[in-house]
Write a protein that holds these residues in place. Structure first.
Motif, PDB file in Angstrom:
ATOM      1  N   HIS A 154      54.884  45.189  35.245  1.00  0.00           N
ATOM      2  CA  HIS A 154      54.548  45.958  35.500  1.00  0.00           C
ATOM      3  C   HIS A 154      55.578  46.765  36.210  1.00  0.00           C
ATOM      4  O   HIS A 154      56.075  45.792  37.168  1.00  0.00           O
ATOM      5  CB  HIS A 154      52.575  45.744  36.322  1.00  0.00           C
ATOM      6  N   SER A 198      51.817  41.397  36.437  1.00  0.00           N
ATOM      7  CA  SER A 198      50.402  42.688  35.967  1.00  0.00           C
ATOM      8  C   SER A 198      49.903  43.083  37.149  1.00  0.00           C
ATOM      9  O   SER A 198      49.729  44.117  37.013  1.00  0.00           O
ATOM     10  CB  SER A 198      49.728  42.002  35.209  1.00  0.00           C
ATOM     11  N   ASN A 247      46.414  49.234  41.675  1.00  0.00           N
ATOM     12  CA  ASN A 247      45.666  48.369  40.402  1.00  0.00           C
ATOM     13  C   ASN A 247      45.236  48.973  39.853  1.00  0.00           C
ATOM     14  O   ASN A 247      44.069  49.570  40.311  1.00  0.00           O
ATOM     15  CB  ASN A 247      45.490  47.161  41.130  1.00  0.00           C
ATOM     16  N   ALA A 281      40.894  48.845  35.372  1.00  0.00           N
ATOM     17  CA  ALA A 281      40.445  48.502  33.768  1.00  0.00           C
ATOM     18  C   ALA A 281      41.823  47.156  34.081  1.00  0.00           C
ATOM     19  O   ALA A 281      40.899  46.380  33.095  1.00  0.00           O
ATOM     20  CB  ALA A 281      41.245  49.337  32.853  1.00  0.00           C
ATOM     21  N   LEU A 282      42.337  47.118  34.916  1.00  0.00           N
ATOM     22  CA  LEU A 282      43.623  45.516  34.817  1.00  0.00           C
ATOM     23  C   LEU A 282      42.666  45.298  35.482  1.00  0.00           C
ATOM     24  O   LEU A 282      42.427  43.872  35.095  1.00  0.00           O
ATOM     25  CB  LEU A 282      44.749  46.030  35.678  1.00  0.00           C
ATOM     26  N   ALA A 286      39.469  43.849  33.360  1.00  0.00           N
ATOM     27  CA  ALA A 286      39.694  43.109  32.640  1.00  0.00           C
ATOM     28  C   ALA A 286      40.334  41.535  33.185  1.00  0.00           C
ATOM     29  O   ALA A 286      39.562  40.667  32.086  1.00  0.00           O
ATOM     30  CB  ALA A 286      40.950  43.403  31.485  1.00  0.00           C
ATOM     31  N   ALA A 332      43.256  43.397  25.884  1.00  0.00           N
ATOM     32  CA  ALA A 332      44.715  43.625  26.662  1.00  0.00           C
ATOM     33  C   ALA A 332      45.016  44.793  25.960  1.00  0.00           C
ATOM     34  O   ALA A 332      45.613  46.451  26.487  1.00  0.00           O
ATOM     35  CB  ALA A 332      45.812  43.063  25.983  1.00  0.00           C
ATOM     36  N   GLN A 353      42.898  47.680  25.553  1.00  0.00           N
ATOM     37  CA  GLN A 353      42.754  49.153  26.273  1.00  0.00           C
ATOM     38  C   GLN A 353      43.979  49.367  27.827  1.00  0.00           C
ATOM     39  O   GLN A 353      43.015  50.367  28.329  1.00  0.00           O
ATOM     40  CB  GLN A 353      41.149  48.254  26.532  1.00  0.00           C
ATOM     41  N   LEU A 354      44.408  48.445  27.899  1.00  0.00           N
ATOM     42  CA  LEU A 354      44.997  48.827  29.398  1.00  0.00           C
ATOM     43  C   LEU A 354      45.637  50.140  28.640  1.00  0.00           C
ATOM     44  O   LEU A 354      46.562  50.019  30.204  1.00  0.00           O
ATOM     45  CB  LEU A 354      45.568  47.598  29.942  1.00  0.00           C
TER      46      LEU A 354
END
Length: 451
Positions: A341, A357, A366, A369-370, A373, A411, A413-414
């Motif tokens: 990131h 990340s 952050n 969605a992350l 997940a 992953a 979808q991120l």
């Protein structure tokens, strides 16, 4: 040959902790006699060591714009250096049991030499720094294997860098006779990397920047090679490490980071601590008016029997909440890759570096969605380690560092806000200045447990 364990290191560290005699006492600023507020800056009477200043983010990303915070100003470039040698069973590392007031347990493993410039120049008037000549005198004292400047935490340090170094010495080299230094085999170091509060953040940073071959066993097969044809996460790491650099995502990742640095509108200005918006200063602390917001600056009196100076006072940035740093990985195109990131932080002179990340703390955002997940039932945590962050400047600053593998579909979808790279790219970037943040280097050090 039996698998090396970290038990010998743990026993040695426990003995050093017992002998350190560390006592840390919270006191008012009025009793911290060598420190005072001068023109809105908390500084030492010598003008050296470090200062605490107020910083305001006048412009920047939405999560930073308007942010005000105290931050450590320590422009000196410190030295973080490991000494290594070739032993009969392979590489050996000279570990230092380093006592610092903010560490959980007081004493943790640091590099062979861990010293600010003020310390090794003996501004404190204490004992000389052992072995500093290996890292300052150049050729003739040993073979320099690694030497790269890297940053401290950009959310709590203002433009702070250290030289991360590794020097090989001949077998006849005489290490200090004190119990605070001891040689251990590479396999023992690897195993200890998976334990809580064992290695400090400086040691993990240097290990990340070192030649990873130095952590391998004596057969010379190279990092992660022991996992070949073994399956599982270890072999995935080997395959990711062996990807050629042009195909590793390295160039695309660096280009993305450069773009963030060039387009980011980050602007900061200095503010007197007593006038820092949303913060209050009293005789016991500098703290945010919003409850539970970290850090809080507090003064402390310290005694330690195994430091160059046994008694001193200093401010420390203290935390009340445990942080979290997660390096996400997944299989992409059949190869394990890691999500970096681009983190914009007010203390980075280049505005942005790659961070993990996910990273929590003041000034970090952050995506929902992350977070979802990472915490979903399909995610797999390969390793989770709690560590103290920079015990010489922070107290009770604990973060959990994790390696988490996501299912490929999760992953995907991120989105593409970060950069996906292989382990070979991480290795290449760790030897370059200021691409990887301190927290990311600590995450990468967890992967070396499998090396």
């Amino acid at each position: 040959m039996p698998e090396p364990s970290a038990n010998a290191i743990a026993r040695w560290l426990a003995r050093c902790r017992e002998h350190s005699g560390l006592v840390v006492e919270h006191i008012p600023f009025s009793q911290c006699l060598e420190w005072s507020f001068v023109d809105g800056v908390l500084q030492h009477s010598t003008g050296r060591f470090f200062s605490v200043v107020g910083l305001h983010c006048d412009d920047g990303p939405p999560h930073l714009k308007g942010l005000a915070l105290p931050i450590i100003d320590q422009p000196e470039i410190g030295i973080l250096g490991f000494v290594v040698r070739r032993g009969k069973a392979g590489w050996e590392w000279l570990l230092q049991a380093k006592t610092e007031p903010g560490n959980i347990g007081g004493t943790q493993i640091g590099p062979s030499v861990q010293a600010t410039q003020s310390n090794y120049l003996r501004v404190h008037g204490g004992r000389p720094t052992e072995m500093i000549e290996l890292f300052t005198d150049g050729a003739g004292m040993g073979r320099r294997i690694a030497d790269v400047e890297q940053s401290e935490q950009g959310d709590r340090f203002l433009g702070k860098y250290n030289r991360n170094m590794v020097v090989e010495v001949p077998p006849q080299f005489k290490a200090p006779v004190q119990d605070a230094w001891q040689w251990f085999q590479a396999g023992e170091v690897r195993q200890a990397l998976a334990q809580d509060f064992m290695f400090n953040t400086d040691a993990r940073s240097v290990l990340c920047c070192a030649d990873w071959t130095l952590l391998c066993d004596a057969d010379g097969a190279g990092p992660f090679a022991v996992w070949r044809h073994q399956g599982g996460f270890g072999e995935q790491l080997l395959q990711s490490f062996e990807v050629s650099l042009p195909a590793s995502g390295h160039a695309a990742a660096v280009a993305k980071l450069i773009e963030v640095r060039e387009t980011c509108a980050l602007q900061v200005s200095a503010v007197p601590l007593q006038a820092l918006p949303g913060w209050q200063c009293n005789d016991w602390a500098i703290e945010c008016e919003q409850p539970r917001t970290d850090p809080v600056v507090r003064p402390f009196r310290v005694h330690s029997a195994d430091r160059e100076v046994r008694h001193w006072c200093q401010p420390l940035l203290t935390n009340r909440a445990e942080g979290r740093a997660v390096l996400v990985c997944t299989r992409r195109d059949g190869v394990l890759q890691f999500l970096l990131h681009p983190s914009v932080e007010p203390g980075f002179t280049e505005r942005a570096q790659f961070g993990p990340s996910l990273l929590t703390g003041l000034g970090h955002a952050n995506p929902d969605a992350l977070v979802a997940a990472i915490d979903a039932c399909g995610a797999r945590a390969h390793l989770s380690v709690r560590q103290s962050d920079e015990g010489g400047r922070f107290k009770d600053s604990v973060a959990r560092y994790e390696i988490v593998e996501l299912p490929t579909e999760a992953a995907e979808q991120l989105g593409n806000s970060g950069a996906w790279v292989t382990l070979s790219a991480l290795r290449a970037m760790s030897s370059e200045r200021s691409l990887l943040s301190n927290e990311l280097r600590s995450c990468i050090s967890l992967l070396l447990h499998w090396a």
